[in-house]
Scaffold this motif. Structure first.
Motif, mmCIF file in Angstrom:
data_model
loop_
_atom_site.group_PDB
_atom_site.id
_atom_site.type_symbol
_atom_site.label_atom_id
_atom_site.label_comp_id
_atom_site.label_asym_id
_atom_site.label_seq_id
_atom_site.Cartn_x
_atom_site.Cartn_y
_atom_site.Cartn_z
ATOM 1 N N LYS A 1 0.830 -1.212 0.000
ATOM 2 C CA LYS A 1 0.000 0.000 0.000
ATOM 3 C C LYS A 1 0.865 1.263 0.000
ATOM 4 C CE LYS A 1 -4.151 1.632 0.611
ATOM 5 N NZ LYS A 1 -5.141 1.524 -0.406
ATOM 6 N N TYR A 2 2.011 1.206 0.662
ATOM 7 C CA TYR A 2 2.927 2.349 0.691
ATOM 8 C C TYR A 2 3.421 2.659 -0.717
ATOM 9 C CZ TYR A 2 7.221 4.936 1.476
ATOM 10 O OH TYR A 2 8.189 5.873 1.432
ATOM 11 N N TRP B 1 -6.142 5.260 3.442
ATOM 12 C CA TRP B 1 -5.011 4.680 4.185
ATOM 13 C C TRP B 1 -5.564 3.975 5.406
ATOM 14 C CZ3 TRP B 1 -0.222 4.198 2.573
ATOM 15 C CH2 TRP B 1 0.730 3.778 3.488
ATOM 16 N N GLU B 2 -5.377 2.661 5.467
ATOM 17 C CA GLU B 2 -5.971 1.887 6.551
ATOM 18 C C GLU B 2 -4.955 1.433 7.537
ATOM 19 O OE1 GLU B 2 -7.695 -1.054 4.127
ATOM 20 O OE2 GLU B 2 -9.206 0.303 3.381
ATOM 21 N N THR C 1 0.617 4.102 -2.962
ATOM 22 C CA THR C 1 0.346 5.506 -2.656
ATOM 23 C C THR C 1 1.445 6.396 -3.212
ATOM 24 O OG1 THR C 1 -0.795 4.816 -0.655
ATOM 25 C CG2 THR C 1 -0.146 7.118 -0.796
#
Length: 119
Positions: free
Chosen positions: A60-61, A118-119, A64
């Motif tokens: 996820k980083y 963003w979780e 993004t």
């Protein structure tokens, strides 16, 4: 060649100032090192041990970061358009409206897919 002489002089002055600043600060500046100053991350909290080869970042980083780069580069194209808006006329306005619409569609698509949460 005479046109580039002021640029070269300015570059030389900038390099000389940078070198002078680094040398003078290392000579005059205090050099009281302790364990906290030698740590890689100085915040007052002891760092957690890292596995060999470094830690793993979640995917996820990276997603993004890639989205930021893509949208940032697309938006940079707005600056030349804003500078020469009067010279481009109606065609420039229509082209940029189409471009902004295209960027907005991509942004809304990514937002609906949950890529910006963003979780």
């Amino acid at each position: 060649m005479n046109v580039y002489i002021p640029i070269l002089v300015l570059g030389g002055v900038a390099v000389a100032f940078a070198v002078f600043s680094v040398v003078v600060s290392s000579v005059i500046g205090p050099s009281r090192y302790n364990r906290a100053k030698l740590e890689a991350y100085e915040c007052g909290i002891d760092p957690t041990p890292q596995p060999p080869g470094g830690g793993r970042f979640p995917v996820k980083y990276y997603l993004t970061a890639m989205l930021f780069i893509i949208f940032d580069i697309e938006i940079v194209f707005l600056y030349p358009w804003a500078v020469h808006l009067d010279a481009l006329g109606v065609f420039g306005l229509a082209a940029m409206a189409l471009f902004v619409f295209n960027v907005a569609v991509a942004y809304v698509y990514e937002w609906r897919r949950g890529g910006l949460g963003w979780e």
